[in-house]
Every structure is written in structure tokens, then in C-alpha cells.
Design a protein around this motif. Structure first.
Motif, PDB file in Angstrom:
ATOM      1  N   CYS A   7       0.832  -1.332  -0.128  1.00 43.21           N
ATOM      2  CA  CYS A   7      -0.155  -0.019   0.072  1.00 43.21           C
ATOM      3  C   CYS A   7       0.824   1.347  -0.019  1.00 43.21           C
ATOM      4  O   CYS A   7       0.422   2.369  -0.070  1.00 43.21           O
ATOM      5  CB  CYS A   7      -0.882   0.070   1.296  1.00 43.21           C
ATOM      6  SG  CYS A   7      -0.120   0.004   2.660  1.00 43.21           S
ATOM      7  N   ASN A  70      10.520   5.712  -8.594  1.00 44.46           N
ATOM      8  CA  ASN A  70       9.024   6.303  -8.853  1.00 44.46           C
ATOM      9  C   ASN A  70       8.188   6.006 -10.167  1.00 44.46           C
ATOM     10  O   ASN A  70       7.162   5.579 -10.009  1.00 44.46           O
ATOM     11  CB  ASN A  70       8.941   7.730  -8.397  1.00 44.46           C
ATOM     12  CG  ASN A  70       9.340   8.083  -6.870  1.00 44.46           C
ATOM     13  OD1 ASN A  70       9.027   7.406  -6.335  1.00 44.46           O
ATOM     14  ND2 ASN A  70      10.018   9.179  -6.876  1.00 44.46           N
ATOM     15  N   ALA A  73       6.912   2.712  -9.783  1.00 41.92           N
ATOM     16  CA  ALA A  73       6.317   2.419  -8.651  1.00 41.92           C
ATOM     17  C   ALA A  73       4.914   1.778  -8.748  1.00 41.92           C
ATOM     18  O   ALA A  73       4.288   0.856  -8.321  1.00 41.92           O
ATOM     19  CB  ALA A  73       6.173   3.551  -7.733  1.00 41.92           C
ATOM     20  N   HIS A  74       4.124   1.909  -9.985  1.00 42.23           N
ATOM     21  CA  HIS A  74       2.848   1.723 -10.303  1.00 42.23           C
ATOM     22  C   HIS A  74       2.753  -0.064 -10.677  1.00 42.23           C
ATOM     23  O   HIS A  74       1.777  -0.587 -10.392  1.00 42.23           O
ATOM     24  CB  HIS A  74       2.309   2.108 -11.560  1.00 42.23           C
ATOM     25  CG  HIS A  74       2.853   1.851 -12.716  1.00 42.23           C
ATOM     26  ND1 HIS A  74       4.152   2.512 -13.173  1.00 42.23           N
ATOM     27  CD2 HIS A  74       2.757   1.278 -13.863  1.00 42.23           C
ATOM     28  CE1 HIS A  74       4.454   2.056 -14.324  1.00 42.23           C
ATOM     29  NE2 HIS A  74       3.661   1.110 -14.807  1.00 42.23           N
ATOM     30  N   HIS A  75       3.967  -0.404 -10.925  1.00 40.93           N
ATOM     31  CA  HIS A  75       3.773  -1.830 -11.149  1.00 40.93           C
ATOM     32  C   HIS A  75       3.965  -2.505  -9.581  1.00 40.93           C
ATOM     33  O   HIS A  75       3.745  -3.945  -9.746  1.00 40.93           O
ATOM     34  CB  HIS A  75       5.241  -2.356 -11.807  1.00 40.93           C
ATOM     35  CG  HIS A  75       5.294  -1.922 -13.276  1.00 40.93           C
ATOM     36  ND1 HIS A  75       4.588  -2.486 -14.230  1.00 40.93           N
ATOM     37  CD2 HIS A  75       6.086  -1.037 -13.776  1.00 40.93           C
ATOM     38  CE1 HIS A  75       4.865  -2.112 -15.449  1.00 40.93           C
ATOM     39  NE2 HIS A  75       5.643  -1.161 -15.183  1.00 40.93           N
ATOM     40  N   LEU A  77       2.667  -0.819  -6.468  1.00 36.51           N
ATOM     41  CA  LEU A  77       1.666  -0.557  -5.493  1.00 36.51           C
ATOM     42  C   LEU A  77       0.263  -1.140  -5.724  1.00 36.51           C
ATOM     43  O   LEU A  77      -0.019  -1.477  -6.775  1.00 36.51           O
ATOM     44  CB  LEU A  77       1.402   1.069  -5.725  1.00 36.51           C
ATOM     45  CG  LEU A  77       2.469   1.881  -5.021  1.00 36.51           C
ATOM     46  CD1 LEU A  77       2.654   3.274  -5.369  1.00 36.51           C
ATOM     47  CD2 LEU A  77       2.658   1.558  -3.421  1.00 36.51           C
ATOM     48  N   ASN A  78      -0.269  -1.548  -4.818  1.00 34.00           N
ATOM     49  CA  ASN A  78      -1.689  -2.225  -4.724  1.00 34.00           C
ATOM     50  C   ASN A  78      -1.741  -3.569  -5.311  1.00 34.00           C
ATOM     51  O   ASN A  78      -2.736  -4.113  -5.559  1.00 34.00           O
ATOM     52  CB  ASN A  78      -2.828  -1.423  -5.527  1.00 34.00           C
ATOM     53  CG  ASN A  78      -2.968   0.150  -5.102  1.00 34.00           C
ATOM     54  OD1 ASN A  78      -3.069   0.251  -3.787  1.00 34.00           O
ATOM     55  ND2 ASN A  78      -2.736   1.361  -5.798  1.00 34.00           N
ATOM     56  N   LYS A  79      -0.750  -4.350  -5.183  1.00 37.05           N
ATOM     57  CA  LYS A  79      -0.246  -5.443  -5.756  1.00 37.05           C
ATOM     58  C   LYS A  79      -0.298  -6.423  -4.378  1.00 37.05           C
ATOM     59  O   LYS A  79       0.287  -6.225  -3.247  1.00 37.05           O
ATOM     60  CB  LYS A  79       0.832  -5.768  -6.504  1.00 37.05           C
ATOM     61  CG  LYS A  79       1.121  -4.960  -7.722  1.00 37.05           C
ATOM     62  CD  LYS A  79      -0.196  -5.355  -8.789  1.00 37.05           C
ATOM     63  CE  LYS A  79      -0.461  -4.707 -10.008  1.00 37.05           C
ATOM     64  NZ  LYS A  79       0.908  -4.652 -10.805  1.00 37.05           N
ATOM     65  N   ASP A  98       8.678  -3.092 -19.192  1.00 41.80           N
ATOM     66  CA  ASP A  98       7.563  -1.850 -19.145  1.00 41.80           C
ATOM     67  C   ASP A  98       7.716  -1.281 -20.813  1.00 41.80           C
ATOM     68  O   ASP A  98       8.725  -0.920 -21.113  1.00 41.80           O
ATOM     69  CB  ASP A  98       7.956  -0.847 -18.299  1.00 41.80           C
ATOM     70  CG  ASP A  98       7.073   0.214 -17.973  1.00 41.80           C
ATOM     71  OD1 ASP A  98       6.986   1.201 -18.985  1.00 41.80           O
ATOM     72  OD2 ASP A  98       6.104   0.456 -17.161  1.00 41.80           O
TER      73      ASP A  98
END
Length: 384
Positions: A7, A70, A73-75, A77-79, A98
Motif C-alpha cells: 500500500c 518512482n 512504482a505503479h507495477h 503498488l496495490n499488488k 515496461d
């Protein structure tokens, strides 16, 4: 039990002014400030455990690595951590493939350093949740689970997954005994701390004396800036440690290929075990030429600290360009990619030396202050 959704991701630019004392200095990096892009992963699990990972830098440019972390990071977060480690090969490939960020790589440079920091944090978190140091987590894995963490893309011409499985299966015999031996006696290590290039002779003598008192038997000296100064310093340290102890040399990529051969022929009298990074880390055939030329002198070639990825290591091994292979979890794509290189080294019967930056990842690979735990030795069979 693996648990929790990631998170929060923090990344810090951490720097130490090591250049003020000449610490870490060599022929190419005369004023390094040892630094790191330091990643912290938090989950929503009630245990409150965090994963810590870093990638090593020399000061300026750390902020660039932070930006790359940063951007990736989207790879993460929330996983769910369970989903990540349940398909670790797929997650590794997601980070390294990516569609836009790989253009500034691929699997090399700043974006790969950032990948290493993120993955190091994931491994740290996984090991903590299992209640084990990371080396133990890896050693306790069954071969198929271990191999599921590795991306074999681009190396199957020299090592297939089935070949790797056979290596690990053969290594099951006597593994517990080897683990016990490593825990009891540790693994040989060397020190560079007394022979940075920027140190005065008095400092070198003082630190070398202290290292001998502490029981060190293997010493590495930085060379490559000035031949006569190298001869003087190598003679000084060889006289201090005596003929029975091991001496290694490190040029940090300073020389052209012919220059490396000529320079080392002048330093051969000091009986070095190896010359590390004698030329550009990208010059595979250059390393091969140096390696062949130094065989009559009894000097090996070591490299890997700035090898971009498993493909470069594959080619170095194919070209017989090194005798000592050096891996680093801060340069390669973390433990995942290191495992592939370790297995290739086993197949090609090459010795492995782990970089200090590799060993310092949250204590991952250290079994004691002086003796790094060698996963290759415990996972497969004893090295020669």
C-alpha cells in the motif's frame, strides 16, 4: 505465510561523504560518495513488517535512480505480495519489460538499478514474513519453486530451465551438511578497506596491520592510475601480509586491452590471484584477450561489478573471458537475476565472488561480519 497488499512505497536518496577521507577511491572513481537509492515497501498486513531494498550509487545521480524507482512504482503498488511471489518470473518480466521504460534500458543502466532496488525490497519483505533470513528462504525452496523466480529469456542457448533443474537436483545430495558447514565456518572473504587508492602509505599500513590482527587472509589493492606507484604500493602490502596470504588487484576499468596486459606483466611479481575489471565492462572479447594473455603469469581475470545483466555474463562465460565471476544484487535485477548467473557459473565451472554492495542488502547474504554465505555452494555442490 505470504500476506498483505503493498500500500505504500517510499524511496530515499541517502548519501555519505566518503570522498572526504578517500574511502572507496580507485583509479576511475577518485571522489566517490557512497550512496544509495533506498526503497521501503509497506503492506496493509497486521504484522507491520516492511521490505527494505537499495541500489548502490556514488553520489551524484542518485536522484536519477530515485526518479526511476518512482516511475516503476505503479507495477508494485496495490499488488498482493502473494500474487507477486506466486508468479515472480512474471513480475520480474513485467518490471523489466515496461513498454516505455525499457527504451531507456533495456535491463541496463538507471532503470535496471531501480528495478534492483524494488525487487530487493520485495525479497526482504517475503523473507521477513516467512521468518527467515533471505539466504535461508532460498536454500529451503524446492528446485522448481526456486527456478520459477528466474527469467530464462535470452540465456536458454547456454542454460535451459531443465538443465538448471538437474543442477539443483544433484545439489540436493549433501545440501544439509553443506549448510551446516557454512553456518559453522562461514565462507572466505577478502578486504579492500585497507588499500583504497586515495589512502596515504601511513593509512594503508595502519589499516593493513589492523586487518591482519582481525584475522584477514585475503587482501585487494586498487591499481591502475600510475604504474610506479602501483609497484610501490603492491610491494608495501605484499611485504606486510607475507607470501602465504592472497593478494588481488582491481583496476576499475582503467586500461585498454594491450595496456592491461603490459601493466599486469609488471605487477605479476606480487603474485596476484586476479586482476579485477581490467578494461571496459562491456568489452567481452577484450576480457577474453586479457584472460588468455595472463594465463602464463598465473593471474586470473575477475569482473561483473558493472555487468548490466545475465546476457553479458552469459557471453563472458561463453568467451572464456573470466575465471572469477562477480555478481551484485544492486547492479543486476536483484536476487532473481543473480540466481540465473549463479547457475550459469556452475555449469561453466567458474568461481563466484559476491560484491560487497550485493552482500549489504539488508544483511541478505551475510552469515557473519566477515564471511558471506555463498548460495551457490549451498544450493548446488561445493566449488573447487
Amino acid at each position: 505465510m505470504v500476506r498483505g497488499r503493498i500500500c505504500r512505497l517510499l524511496v530515499r536518496d541517502v548519501r555519505f561523504p566518503t570522498s572526504l577521507g578517500g574511502h572507496g577511491s580507485d583509479a576511475m572513481h577518485t571522489d566517490p560518495d557512497y550512496s544509495a537509492a533506498y526503497v521501503v515497501l509497506e503492506t496493509d498486513a497486521e504484522d507491520g513488517l516492511k521490505g527494505y531494498g537499495l541500489t548502490f550509487t556514488l553520489g551524484k545521480g542518485t536522484e536519477v535512480v530515485v526518479c526511476a524507482v518512482n516511475a516503476l512504482a505503479h507495477h508494485v503498488l496495490n499488488k498482493d505480495l502473494r500474487d507477486i511471489v506466486g508468479d515472480f518470473r512474471g513480475f520480474y518480466r513485467q518490471l523489466t519489460s515496461d513498454g516505455q521504460l525499457r527504451w531507456i534500458g533495456p535491463e541496463k543502466g538507471v532503470v535496471h538499478l531501480a528495478t534492483a532496488a524494488l525487487l530487493n525490497a520485495v525479497w526482504d519483505l517475503w523473507a521477513k514474513q516467512e521468518g527467515k533470513p533471505l539466504w535461508k528462504l532460498l536454500v529451503d525452496m524446492d528446485p522448481r519453486t526456486l527456478l520459477s523466480c528466474i527469467d530464462f529469456r535470452y540465456i536458454t542457448d547456454v542454460l535451459t530451465e531443465e538443465e538448471a533443474y538437474e543442477i539443483l537436483q544433484k545439489g540436493q545430495v549433501g545440501k544439509k551438511e553443506r549448510e551446516g558447514q557454512m553456518l559453522m565456518h562461514g565462507y572466505p572473504a577478502y578486504t579492500t578497506s585497507c588499500a583504497w587508492l586515495g589512502y596515504s602509505d601511513d593509512t594503508l599500513k595502519q589499516l593493513c596491520t589492523e586487518a591482519l590482527k582481525d584475522g584477514w587472509t585475503r587482501f585487494k589493492v586498487k591499481v591502475g592510475a600510475d604504474l610506479q606507484d602501483d609497484i610501490r604500493r603492491c610491494r608495501l602490502i605484499r611485504n606486510m601480509i607475507g607470501p602465504e596470504k592472497t593478494l588481488m588487484m582491481d583496476a576499475n576499468q582503467r586500461w585498454d586491452v594491450p595496456e592491461a596486459v603490459e601493466w599486469m606483466s609488471k605487477l605479476a611479481e606480487f603474485k596476484p590471484l586476479w586482476i579485477e575489471e581490467p578494461t571496459s565492462p562491456d568489452d567481452i572479447l577484450g576480457h577474453a584477450a586479457i584472460s588468455e594473455a595472463l594465463v602464463p603469469l598465473g593471474i586470473g581475470v575477475a569482473t561483473g561489478e558493472q555487468c548490466h545483466n545475465r546476457v553479458i555474463f552469459k557471453q563472458l562465460l561463453q568467451a572464456k573471458a573470466l575465471q572469477f565471476l562477480q555478481i551484485d544484487s544492486c547492479r543486476l535485477g536483484s536476487v532473481n537475476e543473480n540466481l540465473s548467473v549463479l547457475l550459469m557459473a556452475k555449469k561453466f565451472e567458474r568461481c563466484v565472488s559476491m560484491s560487497t554492495t550485493c552482500m549489504n542488502i539488508s544483511g541478505i547474504l551475510w552469515s557473519s561480519r566477515k564471511r558471506p554465505t555463498c548460495l551457490l555452494r549451498m544450493l548446488v555442490i561445493q566449488q573447487k
